[in-house]
Motif scaffolding. Structure first.
Motif, PDB file in Angstrom:
ATOM      1  N   ILE A  24      -0.488   0.717   3.949  1.00  0.00           N
ATOM      2  CA  ILE A  24      -0.628  -0.014   2.688  1.00  0.00           C
ATOM      3  C   ILE A  24      -1.498   0.784   1.714  1.00  0.00           C
ATOM      4  CG2 ILE A  24      -1.569  -2.110   1.625  1.00  0.00           C
ATOM      5  CD1 ILE A  24      -0.878  -3.591   4.211  1.00  0.00           C
ATOM      6  N   PHE A  25      -2.484   1.480   2.257  1.00  0.00           N
ATOM      7  CA  PHE A  25      -3.427   2.246   1.428  1.00  0.00           C
ATOM      8  C   PHE A  25      -3.231   3.754   1.612  1.00  0.00           C
ATOM      9  CE2 PHE A  25      -5.491  -1.789   2.588  1.00  0.00           C
ATOM     10  CZ  PHE A  25      -5.725  -2.318   1.331  1.00  0.00           C
ATOM     11  N   HIS A  26      -1.983   4.204   1.769  1.00  0.00           N
ATOM     12  CA  HIS A  26      -1.766   5.612   2.108  1.00  0.00           C
ATOM     13  C   HIS A  26      -2.243   6.544   0.992  1.00  0.00           C
ATOM     14  CE1 HIS A  26       2.003   6.065  -0.328  1.00  0.00           C
ATOM     15  NE2 HIS A  26       2.004   4.761  -0.192  1.00  0.00           N
ATOM     16  N   HIS A  27      -2.090   6.135  -0.272  1.00  0.00           N
ATOM     17  CA  HIS A  27      -2.570   6.993  -1.359  1.00  0.00           C
ATOM     18  C   HIS A  27      -4.098   7.087  -1.341  1.00  0.00           C
ATOM     19  CE1 HIS A  27       1.185   7.887  -3.246  1.00  0.00           C
ATOM     20  NE2 HIS A  27       1.490   6.612  -3.446  1.00  0.00           N
ATOM     21  N   GLU A  28      -4.745   5.936  -1.180  1.00  0.00           N
ATOM     22  CA  GLU A  28      -6.209   5.908  -1.180  1.00  0.00           C
ATOM     23  C   GLU A  28      -6.773   6.682   0.011  1.00  0.00           C
ATOM     24  OE1 GLU A  28      -4.608   2.823  -3.702  1.00  0.00           O
ATOM     25  OE2 GLU A  28      -4.219   3.325  -1.601  1.00  0.00           O
ATOM     26  N   ILE A  29      -6.142   6.536   1.174  1.00  0.00           N
ATOM     27  CA  ILE A  29      -6.592   7.275   2.354  1.00  0.00           C
ATOM     28  C   ILE A  29      -6.377   8.770   2.150  1.00  0.00           C
ATOM     29  CG2 ILE A  29      -6.139   7.681   4.809  1.00  0.00           C
ATOM     30  CD1 ILE A  29      -5.534   4.706   5.084  1.00  0.00           C
ATOM     31  N   GLY A  30      -5.270   9.118   1.501  1.00  0.00           N
ATOM     32  CA  GLY A  30      -5.008  10.525   1.211  1.00  0.00           C
ATOM     33  C   GLY A  30      -6.086  11.136   0.333  1.00  0.00           C
ATOM     34  N   HIS A  31      -6.548  10.368  -0.661  1.00  0.00           N
ATOM     35  CA  HIS A  31      -7.632  10.859  -1.515  1.00  0.00           C
ATOM     36  C   HIS A  31      -8.916  11.047  -0.716  1.00  0.00           C
ATOM     37  CE1 HIS A  31      -5.770  10.950  -5.453  1.00  0.00           C
ATOM     38  NE2 HIS A  31      -5.245   9.752  -5.256  1.00  0.00           N
ATOM     39  N   LEU A  32      -9.217  10.096   0.177  1.00  0.00           N
ATOM     40  CA  LEU A  32     -10.425  10.202   0.987  1.00  0.00           C
ATOM     41  C   LEU A  32     -10.367  11.396   1.932  1.00  0.00           C
ATOM     42  CD1 LEU A  32     -11.098   6.443   1.888  1.00  0.00           C
ATOM     43  CD2 LEU A  32     -12.431   7.884   0.328  1.00  0.00           C
TER      44      LEU A  32
ATOM     45  N   GLY B  72       0.961  -0.490  10.119  1.00  0.00           N
ATOM     46  CA  GLY B  72       1.266  -0.771   8.716  1.00  0.00           C
ATOM     47  C   GLY B  72       0.023  -0.932   7.862  1.00  0.00           C
ATOM     48  N   LEU B  73      -1.088  -1.326   8.469  1.00  0.00           N
ATOM     49  CA  LEU B  73      -2.321  -1.559   7.708  1.00  0.00           C
ATOM     50  C   LEU B  73      -2.785  -0.302   6.975  1.00  0.00           C
ATOM     51  CD1 LEU B  73      -4.292  -3.799   7.020  1.00  0.00           C
ATOM     52  CD2 LEU B  73      -5.616  -3.211   9.064  1.00  0.00           C
ATOM     53  N   PRO B  74      -2.919   0.857   7.635  1.00  0.00           N
ATOM     54  CA  PRO B  74      -3.314   2.050   6.865  1.00  0.00           C
ATOM     55  C   PRO B  74      -2.231   2.520   5.902  1.00  0.00           C
ATOM     56  CG  PRO B  74      -2.831   2.638   9.141  1.00  0.00           C
ATOM     57  CD  PRO B  74      -2.853   1.146   9.085  1.00  0.00           C
TER      58      PRO B  74
ATOM     59  N   TYR C 208       0.857  10.644   9.300  1.00  0.00           N
ATOM     60  CA  TYR C 208       2.212  10.936   9.779  1.00  0.00           C
ATOM     61  C   TYR C 208       2.493  10.187  11.078  1.00  0.00           C
ATOM     62  CZ  TYR C 208       6.086  13.489  11.912  1.00  0.00           C
ATOM     63  OH  TYR C 208       7.267  13.822  12.533  1.00  0.00           O
ATOM     64  N   VAL C 209       1.534  10.187  12.001  1.00  0.00           N
ATOM     65  CA  VAL C 209       1.705   9.467  13.259  1.00  0.00           C
ATOM     66  C   VAL C 209       1.868   7.978  12.996  1.00  0.00           C
ATOM     67  CG1 VAL C 209       0.591   8.848  15.439  1.00  0.00           C
ATOM     68  CG2 VAL C 209       0.469  11.203  14.602  1.00  0.00           C
ATOM     69  N   MET C 210       1.040   7.418  12.108  1.00  0.00           N
ATOM     70  CA  MET C 210       1.155   6.003  11.768  1.00  0.00           C
ATOM     71  C   MET C 210       2.532   5.692  11.177  1.00  0.00           C
ATOM     72  SD  MET C 210      -1.691   4.461  12.618  1.00  0.00           S
ATOM     73  CE  MET C 210      -1.565   5.553  14.053  1.00  0.00           C
ATOM     74  N   PHE C 211       2.993   6.573  10.296  1.00  0.00           N
ATOM     75  CA  PHE C 211       4.285   6.359   9.643  1.00  0.00           C
ATOM     76  C   PHE C 211       5.429   6.403  10.656  1.00  0.00           C
ATOM     77  CE2 PHE C 211       8.071   8.149   7.559  1.00  0.00           C
ATOM     78  CZ  PHE C 211       8.286   7.171   6.593  1.00  0.00           C
TER      79      PHE C 211
END
Length: 398
Positions: A35-43, A31-33, A129-132
């Motif tokens: 929370i920041f899925h949009h920000e991680i997607g940008h990175l 769940g930790l990543p 996707y794996v995290m989700f």
């Protein structure tokens, strides 16, 4: 609290915690990543952004957008279409081989102004996707969701029983005391209790909303049976409206927005899909305020005539589901709430990890004391299984 009651609550806390701890650790870590899925997607460069254009640039017809998407996968049908959460200039079109729920889907991102294809993102692969999937259903579908829901229920039992036990444990200690001078196990016990009581409300909210979210598929099916069945009585016995017989989707969208003024489109469910009926395009609209942006107003538009059939109010159980989903991931107040959610998530990981450590340490300590007691028996010449002398009995007491 009587000794019997204390023993019962201790048993409840111990076993509810032990059974769910490993799975709760998995959910906190995955769940930790998220929370920041949009920000991680940008990175990672996986977020899709529409090119800059003047604000008054006219938008392409929704029918044109769908034609462009279908042309990329002519062997598939459109299941859903949605606008980007942060960028309404992007349409995401989901295409599958069947209107039924499936994991075999393709997505096409189309510029809402020019109708040009921006990307064909794959949301069914990669790290996020794996995290989700691990977080939502352990790659086990509905059975995995319900299993994780039961683990969430055990977490709530562990939290409540932990609160009940906290008062008698702390009656001789000041709040927040961590006995640094004691053994490592005692220090971890104090830290476990301190972080547990500090994160109490958050853990209860996230655990409760997570449990509710696992019921989403069942809740939606009940809604279809409970409310939509009455609205669909005039269509009884008719097959799914064929694509060739459907009216203009842009006209249907305009009619839906006119029926619910002051709202914006979130997503469209097409005939025969899980969120619609076999004969309607269902438009899910939402408000612009922080709370109303998470609450949907469904508007059913006849797929043939592009006329509004109904705009039913959501029942309480669907409202509870819709509120619980963004609250679970801290999606209500932007980055400040995301950071708070992440810090509380990390604290909960420490609580869960320390609880597991304390149980393992207690078991190893008890085993060591039993070995020492057996050694004393041998030295004293006592037979195996003989009772210990009073001093040894006190030493071996857990």
């Amino acid at each position: 609290m009587t000794p019997k009651a204390l023993k019962t609550w201790s048993w409840l806390h111990k076993w509810s915690s032990l059974v769910c701890t490993v799975f709760m650790l998995l959910l906190c870590l995955t769940g930790l990543p998220l929370i920041f899925h949009h920000e991680i997607g940008h990175l990672l460069g996986t977020e899709i952004e529409a090119p800059a254009m003047p604000k008054d640039t006219p938008r392409a017809s929704l029918d044109q957008v769908l034609d462009v998407a279908r042309a990329q996968h002519p062997d598939r049908i459109v299941q859903f279409a949605s606008q980007g959460e942060d960028d309404p200039n992007v349409w995401y079109v989901t295409l599958t081989h069947t209107p039924d729920p499936t994991t075999d889907f393709r997505s096409v991102a189309v510029d809402a102004r020019t109708g040009a294809i921006l990307a064909q993102p794959r949301f069914d692969e990669g790290f996020m996707y794996v995290m989700f999937k691990l977080h939502v259903d352990l790659f086990a579908g509905l059975a995995g969701k319900l299993f994780l829901g039961f683990m969430g229920l055990l977490l709530l039992v562990a939290i409540v029983s932990g609160v009940v036990l906290y008062a008698p444990f702390m009656r001789k200690l000041d709040f927040g005391t961590v006995r640094e001078q004691r053994s490592t196990r005692v220090k971890w016990l104090d830290l476990h209790n301190l972080l547990g009581i500090v994160t109490l409300v958050w853990a209860f909210v996230v655990g409760g909303t997570g449990m509710i979210n696992t019921w989403a598929d069942l809740v939606i099916k009940y809604w279809q049976h409970d409310q939509l069945s009455a609205l669909l009585a005039p269509y009884a016995g008719q097959p799914i409206t064929p694509q060739a017989e459907r009216g203009s989707l842009q006209k249907s969208l305009d009619a839906a927005l006119e029926r619910a003024p002051g709202t914006r489109l979130s997503f469209i469910a097409f005939p025969g899909t899980a969120f619609s009926s076999p004969h309607h395009n269902t438009f899910f609209l939402h408000g612009s305020e922080p709370l109303t942006s998470k609450l949907y107003q469904p508007v059913l538009v006849d797929a043939r005539t592009a006329q509004v059939t109904a705009a039913p109010e959501l029942p309480w159980y669907l409202t509870a589901l819709l509120i619980s989903q963004p609250l679970h991931f801290g999606d209500y107040a932007g980055m400040p709430m995301q950071i708070l959610w992440a810090l509380l998530d990390i604290a909960t990981i420490i609580v869960l990890g320390s609880g597991l450590y304390l149980w393992l340490k207690k078991g190893s300590t008890a085993t060591q004391k039993e070995k020492e007691a057996a050694s004393r028996r041998q030295r004293n010449g006592a037979p195996e299984g003989a009772p210990l002398e009073p001093s040894a009995a006190r030493t071996a007491r857990p």
